[in-house]
Design a protein around this motif. Structure first.
Motif, PDB file in Angstrom:
ATOM      1  N   HIS A  23      -9.135   1.584  -9.476  1.00  0.00           N
ATOM      2  CA  HIS A  23      -9.432   1.285  -7.981  1.00  0.00           C
ATOM      3  C   HIS A  23      -9.161  -0.362  -7.885  1.00  0.00           C
ATOM      4  N   LEU A  24      -9.822  -0.996  -8.960  1.00  0.00           N
ATOM      5  CA  LEU A  24      -9.632  -2.273  -8.942  1.00  0.00           C
ATOM      6  C   LEU A  24      -8.107  -2.956  -9.266  1.00  0.00           C
ATOM      7  N   ILE A  25      -7.442  -2.356  -9.937  1.00  0.00           N
ATOM      8  CA  ILE A  25      -5.982  -2.948 -10.047  1.00  0.00           C
ATOM      9  C   ILE A  25      -5.166  -2.667  -8.863  1.00  0.00           C
ATOM     10  N   ILE A  26      -5.258  -1.460  -8.395  1.00  0.00           N
ATOM     11  CA  ILE A  26      -4.599  -0.984  -7.034  1.00  0.00           C
ATOM     12  C   ILE A  26      -5.001  -1.943  -6.152  1.00  0.00           C
TER      13      ILE A  26
ATOM     14  N   ILE B  84      -9.623  -7.126 -17.525  1.00  0.00           N
ATOM     15  CA  ILE B  84     -10.974  -6.819 -16.693  1.00  0.00           C
ATOM     16  C   ILE B  84     -11.403  -5.326 -17.377  1.00  0.00           C
ATOM     17  N   ASP B  85     -12.852  -5.337 -17.125  1.00  0.00           N
ATOM     18  CA  ASP B  85     -13.621  -4.118 -17.332  1.00  0.00           C
ATOM     19  C   ASP B  85     -14.494  -3.858 -16.361  1.00  0.00           C
ATOM     20  N   SER B  86     -14.673  -2.499 -16.058  1.00  0.00           N
ATOM     21  CA  SER B  86     -15.190  -2.293 -14.623  1.00  0.00           C
ATOM     22  C   SER B  86     -16.697  -2.151 -15.199  1.00  0.00           C
ATOM     23  N   CYS B  87     -17.054  -1.872 -16.476  1.00  0.00           N
ATOM     24  CA  CYS B  87     -18.539  -1.846 -16.703  1.00  0.00           C
ATOM     25  C   CYS B  87     -18.892  -3.019 -17.662  1.00  0.00           C
TER      26      CYS B  87
ATOM     27  N   GLU C  69       0.884  -1.236   0.034  1.00  0.00           N
ATOM     28  CA  GLU C  69       0.113   0.096   0.049  1.00  0.00           C
ATOM     29  C   GLU C  69       0.833   1.046   0.018  1.00  0.00           C
ATOM     30  N   LYS C  70       1.789   1.247   0.569  1.00  0.00           N
ATOM     31  CA  LYS C  70       2.813   2.441   0.864  1.00  0.00           C
ATOM     32  C   LYS C  70       3.482   2.502  -0.571  1.00  0.00           C
ATOM     33  N   GLN C  71       3.919   1.630  -1.186  1.00  0.00           N
ATOM     34  CA  GLN C  71       4.534   1.467  -2.273  1.00  0.00           C
ATOM     35  C   GLN C  71       3.539   2.234  -3.451  1.00  0.00           C
ATOM     36  N   MET C  72       2.431   1.583  -3.336  1.00  0.00           N
ATOM     37  CA  MET C  72       1.457   2.468  -4.370  1.00  0.00           C
ATOM     38  C   MET C  72       1.339   3.896  -4.194  1.00  0.00           C
ATOM     39  N   LEU C  73       1.065   4.292  -2.926  1.00  0.00           N
ATOM     40  CA  LEU C  73       1.000   5.789  -2.551  1.00  0.00           C
ATOM     41  C   LEU C  73       2.151   6.651  -3.201  1.00  0.00           C
ATOM     42  N   ALA C  74       3.270   5.870  -2.941  1.00  0.00           N
ATOM     43  CA  ALA C  74       4.428   6.654  -3.533  1.00  0.00           C
ATOM     44  C   ALA C  74       4.600   6.460  -4.843  1.00  0.00           C
ATOM     45  N   GLN C  75       4.402   5.446  -5.364  1.00  0.00           N
ATOM     46  CA  GLN C  75       4.896   5.093  -6.758  1.00  0.00           C
ATOM     47  C   GLN C  75       3.832   5.178  -7.868  1.00  0.00           C
ATOM     48  N   GLY C  76       2.616   4.686  -7.205  1.00  0.00           N
ATOM     49  CA  GLY C  76       1.424   4.457  -8.246  1.00  0.00           C
ATOM     50  C   GLY C  76       1.652   3.271  -8.956  1.00  0.00           C
ATOM     51  N   TYR C  77       0.568   2.964  -9.736  1.00  0.00           N
ATOM     52  CA  TYR C  77       0.388   1.704 -10.531  1.00  0.00           C
ATOM     53  C   TYR C  77       0.776   1.900 -12.007  1.00  0.00           C
ATOM     54  N   PRO C  78       1.727   0.895 -12.475  1.00  0.00           N
ATOM     55  CA  PRO C  78       2.330   1.400 -13.905  1.00  0.00           C
ATOM     56  C   PRO C  78       1.244   1.557 -15.022  1.00  0.00           C
ATOM     57  N   ALA C  79       1.160   2.198 -15.896  1.00  0.00           N
ATOM     58  CA  ALA C  79       0.257   2.486 -17.005  1.00  0.00           C
ATOM     59  C   ALA C  79       0.703   2.347 -18.423  1.00  0.00           C
ATOM     60  N   TYR C  80      -0.060   2.240 -19.350  1.00  0.00           N
ATOM     61  CA  TYR C  80       0.370   2.479 -20.857  1.00  0.00           C
ATOM     62  C   TYR C  80      -0.714   3.398 -21.425  1.00  0.00           C
ATOM     63  N   THR C  81      -0.100   3.957 -22.588  1.00  0.00           N
ATOM     64  CA  THR C  81      -0.897   4.702 -23.143  1.00  0.00           C
ATOM     65  C   THR C  81      -1.684   4.458 -24.518  1.00  0.00           C
TER      66      THR C  81
ATOM     67  N   PRO D 265      -1.272 -12.537 -15.711  1.00  0.00           N
ATOM     68  CA  PRO D 265      -1.259 -10.856 -15.300  1.00  0.00           C
ATOM     69  C   PRO D 265      -2.615 -10.448 -15.866  1.00  0.00           C
ATOM     70  N   VAL D 266      -3.087  -9.329 -14.915  1.00  0.00           N
ATOM     71  CA  VAL D 266      -4.318  -8.626 -15.282  1.00  0.00           C
ATOM     72  C   VAL D 266      -3.601  -7.303 -15.778  1.00  0.00           C
ATOM     73  N   CYS D 267      -4.053  -6.703 -17.049  1.00  0.00           N
ATOM     74  CA  CYS D 267      -3.922  -5.673 -17.301  1.00  0.00           C
ATOM     75  C   CYS D 267      -5.401  -4.828 -17.748  1.00  0.00           C
ATOM     76  N   PRO D 268      -5.899  -4.035 -16.998  1.00  0.00           N
ATOM     77  CA  PRO D 268      -7.441  -3.681 -17.195  1.00  0.00           C
ATOM     78  C   PRO D 268      -7.712  -2.870 -18.704  1.00  0.00           C
ATOM     79  N   HIS D 269      -8.855  -3.014 -18.972  1.00  0.00           N
ATOM     80  CA  HIS D 269      -9.048  -2.056 -20.144  1.00  0.00           C
ATOM     81  C   HIS D 269      -9.579  -0.912 -19.706  1.00  0.00           C
ATOM     82  N   ALA D 270      -9.315   0.195 -20.324  1.00  0.00           N
ATOM     83  CA  ALA D 270      -9.812   1.412 -19.737  1.00  0.00           C
ATOM     84  C   ALA D 270      -9.896   2.524 -20.982  1.00  0.00           C
TER      85      ALA D 270
END
Ligand SMILES: C[C@H](O)[C@@H](O)CC(=O)C(=O)O
Ligand SMILES: [Mg+2]
Length: 443
Positions: free
Chosen positions: A367-370, A327-330, A179-191, A351-356
């Protein structure tokens, strides 16, 4: 403390004319208007807190989802929030098993999209009342309560309640540090924002140059309509990002199975990490065949944004048909069904790499991936969450990206409360934006 009886549910058809700029376009969805059926639930509690939920759509058809939400509303109205979340599995089952409405599903299509919108609003309300963002509400929940939110029907051959509990109990180890790591560094993303199919080569180059400057290291390019175009566009993007940065490709279901293998063999020289949705999302064995052919070329299969429900994910995993699960939240039945899929992915070590790619999807799925990282997977290997740079300005609590990573949201809720002014302007067909566009079309 959870409080209040649901006293009102409203749903609105909100559309953004993204097709005008080619934003969001791909080989199958050439003119998407990013849209949402936007649900707001209110309670009789004095706090005035509202739950806001969306499901993502592409323009036409949003009105059909709105009808489906209205058809489900009686399951929610006059219920105590305490009773809903106190037996969330039972409530999920009630919504998805309506003796008449399930005929137009079950747990798939419009009625399931509507279920997601309603349940997303319930989760938003619950988290707001608890004063926590949804990811934190989930992280702080004890494993038994988490499991009590999941409907295990149809998946007990691969994941029982006991299996889920065991996985979640294992996930407690090291949770605080993660949790600390997430708050400091965040979750890696792609564009995905540089390379929608409708963009010109100049736009692609300009957006890619900007993304590199902004620190992005992982990129997705749309392919699948025309091989020559794909070769040219992939060459441009690979030349710009260099050999080391990560490139993914997305065909949005355009091909038959043999065609997918042949086409991707020609694009293999651009070293894609994955090909996403190479064929019909319902074709589990087709995905398995493509995977068998392409994995030796170093290309994985990613899919999930149009997987109806947990059953399809179960079979994709059983058939070794994918290397990356999206995964997809909707598309799935909100947090509840996504929890079951995250746990199955953990069990199969995929590995899970959510759709956004859509309006509000980045806001939700972060929220789900964190939560997944902190409490389930405990791994960032081969994992990243999609990011698209569109329409965040319409949300009260937009995503925050730093150093190409999602920073955990701090505001209570599920992050999809929309600005009322944006909703009014973009409501279809009588919002100011659409009145103008529709009048211009008539002239
Ligand atoms: C129509 C949507 O923009 C779709 O192309 C999104 C998608 O496939 C993705 O983000 O992945
Ligand atoms: Mg996609």
């Amino acid at each position: 403390m959870v409080r209040g009886r649901i006293s009102r549910l409203s749903v609105r058809d909100v559309r953004f004319p993204t097709s005008l700029g080619g934003h969001g376009s791909d080989a199958m969805h050439t003119d998407p208007d990013y849209s949402a059926a936007y649900v707001v639930i209110e309670t009789d509690a004095e706090d005035g807190i509202k739950g806001c939920g969306i499901t993502f759509t592409l323009g036409k058809g949003t009105e059909v989802v709105v009808c489906a939400v209205n058809a489900l509303a009686h399951h929610v109205l006059n219920k105590d929030l305490k009773d809903i979340v106190g037996d969330f599995r039972g409530f999920y089952r009630q919504l998805t098993s309506d003796g008449q409405l399930r005929w137009i599903g079950p747990e798939k299509g419009v009625v399931h999209l509507a279920t997601a919108a309603v349940l997303n609003a319930v989760w938003d309300l619950w988290a707001k009342q608890e004063g926590k963002p949804v990811w934190k509400l989930l992280v702080d929940m004890d494993p038994r309560t988490l499991v009590s939110c999941i409907d295990f029907r149809y998946i007990t051959d691969v994941l029982t309640e006991e299996d889920a509990l065991e996985l979640l109990q294992k996930g407690q180890v090291g949770k605080k540090e993660r949790e600390k790591q997430m708050l400091a560094q965040g979750y890696p993303a792609y564009t995905t924002s540089c390379a929608w199919l409708g963009y010109s080569d100049d736009t692609l180059k300009q957006l890619c140059a900007q993304a590199l400057k902004d620190g992005w290291t992982r990129f997705k390019v749309k392919v699948g309509a025309d091989l020559q175009d794909d070769v040219r566009r992939c060459q441009i993007i690979r030349d710009m990002i260099g050999p080391e940065k990560t490139l993914m490709m997305d065909a949005n279901q355009r091909w038959d199975v043999p065609e997918a293998v042949e086409w991707m063999s020609k694009l293999a020289k651009f070293k894609p990490l994955w090909i996403e949705e190479p064929t019909s999302p319902d074709d589990i064995l087709g995905h398995a065949a493509i995977s068998k052919a392409l994995v030796p070329l170093g290309i994985g299969i990613a899919t999930g944004e149009q997987c109806h429900n947990r059953v399809i994910f179960k079979q994709l995993l059983q058939a070794k048909a994918l290397q990356f699960l999206q995964i997809d939240s909707c598309r799935l039945g909100s947090v509840n069904e996504n929890l079951s899929v995250l746990l199955m992915a953990k069990k199969f070590e995929i590995p899970v790499c959510p759709h956004a790619g859509g309006v509000g999807l980045c806001e939700l799925v972060q929220h789900l991936i964190i939560f997944d990282y902190i409490s389930v997977s405990a791994s960032l290997k081969n994992r990243m969450c999609e990011y698209v740079d569109h329409l965040h300005e319409h949300f009260e609590y937009p995503v925050m990206i730093q150093r190409a990573s999602y920073m955990p949201p701090k505001d209570p809720g599920y992050s999809t409360e929309m600005k009322e002014e944006s909703v009014k302007k973009h409501q279809y067909p009588d919002g100011e934006v659409w009145k103008k566009l529709l009048a211009a079309q008539e002239n």
